[in-house]
Write a protein that holds these residues in place. Sequence first.
Motif, PDB file in Angstrom:
ATOM      1  N   ALA A  73       0.856  -1.193   0.000  1.00 55.66           N
ATOM      2  CA  ALA A  73       0.000   0.000   0.000  1.00 55.66           C
ATOM      3  C   ALA A  73       0.889   1.239   0.000  1.00 55.66           C
ATOM      4  O   ALA A  73       1.444   1.629   1.029  1.00 55.66           O
ATOM      5  CB  ALA A  73      -0.919  -0.013   1.215  1.00 55.66           C
ATOM      6  N   THR A  76      -3.333   5.290   0.823  1.00 58.93           N
ATOM      7  CA  THR A  76      -4.704   4.803   0.891  1.00 58.93           C
ATOM      8  C   THR A  76      -5.263   4.619  -0.514  1.00 58.93           C
ATOM      9  O   THR A  76      -5.185   5.525  -1.348  1.00 58.93           O
ATOM     10  CB  THR A  76      -5.581   5.793   1.672  1.00 58.93           C
ATOM     11  OG1 THR A  76      -5.004   5.996   2.972  1.00 58.93           O
ATOM     12  CG2 THR A  76      -6.999   5.263   1.816  1.00 58.93           C
ATOM     13  N   ARG A  77      -5.786   3.436  -0.830  1.00 60.18           N
ATOM     14  CA  ARG A  77      -6.355   3.076  -2.140  1.00 60.18           C
ATOM     15  C   ARG A  77      -5.315   3.153  -3.260  1.00 60.18           C
ATOM     16  O   ARG A  77      -5.662   3.369  -4.423  1.00 60.18           O
ATOM     17  CB  ARG A  77      -7.538   3.987  -2.492  1.00 60.18           C
ATOM     18  CG  ARG A  77      -8.639   4.063  -1.435  1.00 60.18           C
ATOM     19  CD  ARG A  77      -9.812   4.875  -1.969  1.00 60.18           C
ATOM     20  NE  ARG A  77     -10.744   5.209  -0.924  1.00 60.18           N
ATOM     21  CZ  ARG A  77     -10.703   6.330  -0.229  1.00 60.18           C
ATOM     22  NH1 ARG A  77      -9.759   7.219  -0.477  1.00 60.18           N
ATOM     23  NH2 ARG A  77     -11.584   6.578   0.711  1.00 60.18           N
ATOM     24  N   ASN A  78      -4.062   2.960  -2.933  1.00 57.79           N
ATOM     25  CA  ASN A  78      -2.982   3.055  -3.918  1.00 57.79           C
ATOM     26  C   ASN A  78      -2.081   1.832  -3.704  1.00 57.79           C
ATOM     27  O   ASN A  78      -1.249   1.813  -2.805  1.00 57.79           O
ATOM     28  CB  ASN A  78      -2.218   4.357  -3.706  1.00 57.79           C
ATOM     29  CG  ASN A  78      -1.297   4.686  -4.859  1.00 57.79           C
ATOM     30  OD1 ASN A  78      -0.798   3.797  -5.540  1.00 57.79           O
ATOM     31  ND2 ASN A  78      -1.058   5.966  -5.062  1.00 57.79           N
ATOM     32  N   THR A 109      -2.557  -0.152  -8.911  1.00 55.20           N
ATOM     33  CA  THR A 109      -3.980   0.177  -8.926  1.00 55.20           C
ATOM     34  C   THR A 109      -4.239   1.351  -7.998  1.00 55.20           C
ATOM     35  O   THR A 109      -3.763   1.375  -6.853  1.00 55.20           O
ATOM     36  CB  THR A 109      -4.834  -1.024  -8.462  1.00 55.20           C
ATOM     37  OG1 THR A 109      -4.537  -2.151  -9.283  1.00 55.20           O
ATOM     38  CG2 THR A 109      -6.311  -0.703  -8.565  1.00 55.20           C
ATOM     39  N   CYS A 110      -5.011   2.295  -8.499  1.00 56.84           N
ATOM     40  CA  CYS A 110      -5.363   3.478  -7.703  1.00 56.84           C
ATOM     41  C   CYS A 110      -6.878   3.666  -7.746  1.00 56.84           C
ATOM     42  O   CYS A 110      -7.476   3.689  -8.835  1.00 56.84           O
ATOM     43  CB  CYS A 110      -4.658   4.719  -8.253  1.00 56.84           C
ATOM     44  SG  CYS A 110      -5.024   6.233  -7.331  1.00 56.84           S
ATOM     45  N   THR A 111      -7.499   3.781  -6.584  1.00 49.36           N
ATOM     46  CA  THR A 111      -8.935   4.018  -6.477  1.00 49.36           C
ATOM     47  C   THR A 111      -9.166   5.414  -5.925  1.00 49.36           C
ATOM     48  O   THR A 111      -8.651   5.763  -4.857  1.00 49.36           O
ATOM     49  CB  THR A 111      -9.601   2.981  -5.557  1.00 49.36           C
ATOM     50  OG1 THR A 111      -9.323   1.668  -6.054  1.00 49.36           O
ATOM     51  CG2 THR A 111     -11.112   3.180  -5.519  1.00 49.36           C
ATOM     52  N   PRO A 113     -11.419   8.706  -4.426  1.00 51.71           N
ATOM     53  CA  PRO A 113     -12.442   8.793  -3.369  1.00 51.71           C
ATOM     54  C   PRO A 113     -13.867   8.593  -3.869  1.00 51.71           C
ATOM     55  O   PRO A 113     -14.711   8.057  -3.158  1.00 51.71           O
ATOM     56  CB  PRO A 113     -12.239  10.205  -2.795  1.00 51.71           C
ATOM     57  CG  PRO A 113     -10.793  10.500  -3.067  1.00 51.71           C
ATOM     58  CD  PRO A 113     -10.486   9.854  -4.383  1.00 51.71           C
ATOM     59  N   GLY A 115     -14.755   6.646  -6.381  1.00 53.41           N
ATOM     60  CA  GLY A 115     -14.950   5.321  -6.954  1.00 53.41           C
ATOM     61  C   GLY A 115     -14.283   5.050  -8.276  1.00 53.41           C
ATOM     62  O   GLY A 115     -14.251   3.897  -8.724  1.00 53.41           O
ATOM     63  N   LYS A 117     -11.381   4.128 -10.882  1.00 58.66           N
ATOM     64  CA  LYS A 117     -10.223   3.278 -10.694  1.00 58.66           C
ATOM     65  C   LYS A 117      -9.295   3.364 -11.900  1.00 58.66           C
ATOM     66  O   LYS A 117      -9.759   3.481 -13.040  1.00 58.66           O
ATOM     67  CB  LYS A 117     -10.647   1.821 -10.493  1.00 58.66           C
ATOM     68  CG  LYS A 117     -11.472   1.566  -9.244  1.00 58.66           C
ATOM     69  CD  LYS A 117     -11.830   0.093  -9.117  1.00 58.66           C
ATOM     70  CE  LYS A 117     -12.671  -0.167  -7.873  1.00 58.66           C
ATOM     71  NZ  LYS A 117     -13.031  -1.603  -7.749  1.00 58.66           N
TER      72      LYS A 117
END
Length: 388
Positions: A73, A76-78, A109-111, A113, A115, A117
């Motif tokens: 990670a 966050t979300r990365n 992969t990156c998401t 805030p 949604g 992607k």
Amino acid sequence: MMLRSKIVFYTILLFFLWPFAAFCAEGVEWGRLRLAPKLSVAEQYSDNVFLTEKDEQNEYITTISPQLSLNLALATRNILSLSYEGDFRFYSEFDNLRKDHHQGGLSWTCTMPRGSKFAIGTKFQDGSIQPFSEEGRHKDFVKQEAFADALLKLGAFTEVGLRYDHTSRRFDSFLDEIDEFDRDGVAVDIFFKHSPVTALFLEYSYYYQDNNDLDGHSSGMDTHTVFVGARWDPTARLSGTLKVGYTQTDFEEVSDFSGFATDTDLAYRFSDITRFKLSAYRRVVKSTRAGRETGDYFVSSGGSLSVMYHGWDPLGITLDFSYKNDDFQQQDVRNREDNRFQAGLEAKYSMQGRLSFLLRYQHTRNDSNFATVDYTENRVEARFSLFI
């Protein structure tokens, strides 16, 4: 034989002792780093290992399959992901079947805030097409892929998916160079959310495949496909994707093809213990010579049905059937058509989510108007898998 037994024993011992000494059942975590190893050891028996019409040969095959995935990670979300999977196969009778297979991948992969992607990555495969006789040889190849994916949330009810991928395959021997290719593809999907678990979509995809034509005629292919369909969320009773549409493939020197296309994969949860899975497809496939094919292309149509029953938890039973028709479109000779039927029965027993045992029987029959590729095979497999 003694060396094979020692390798199997010490590999199993290592993977059994190492995880129980230190780590939890859901993988190994150090801060932002997560490591998830897996090991499978299988013993198979085939009554026709060379897939021939006559002179069938029996064979026992031991396969050791280590897998490893590593996720880091970055934020966050990365997520940065690395994976590896290997198959190390040992044969009791026919050494020319021996070939280790390796697959790997690296992706980011990156998401966002809201949604959306984004993902980019690469995949690598060191594989082979098996020999089909005692004197035959492996057709070893390296396959590489690079891809970029994006899923854009344009609002509460609309999403747009974009994908680009490049694939290349190269064989080790100059005798197989005619089956090498480079392929570039793009796809665009527009999703309209119809309900919390259902989305309708429109998809357009295109790819160009440049084949290594050593025999004088060009077999490059441009394929355009348009699909309409629906997608159901995995939490719904009916889940998966339904696609129907039209495909057109233009060849540079052989006859073009156009017609109906589908790519459907659906699962239905009949009850808490019974699940059905259905797949269906129709597509154009480049035919290779290394795989006992004709060298031009074929139209592949087929599907499968699986029934999964978990009424004796932790024991699960799966019964599956599949059918495939390959209609070869080669020039200047009578057309070849293959019909392959397959049926299997599998029992899987899972212990504490960490160790599983699988026993499977599979019957395969290929009927063709080319007698040299007719065959029937019965295969039995016992497999232990350890998850960390």
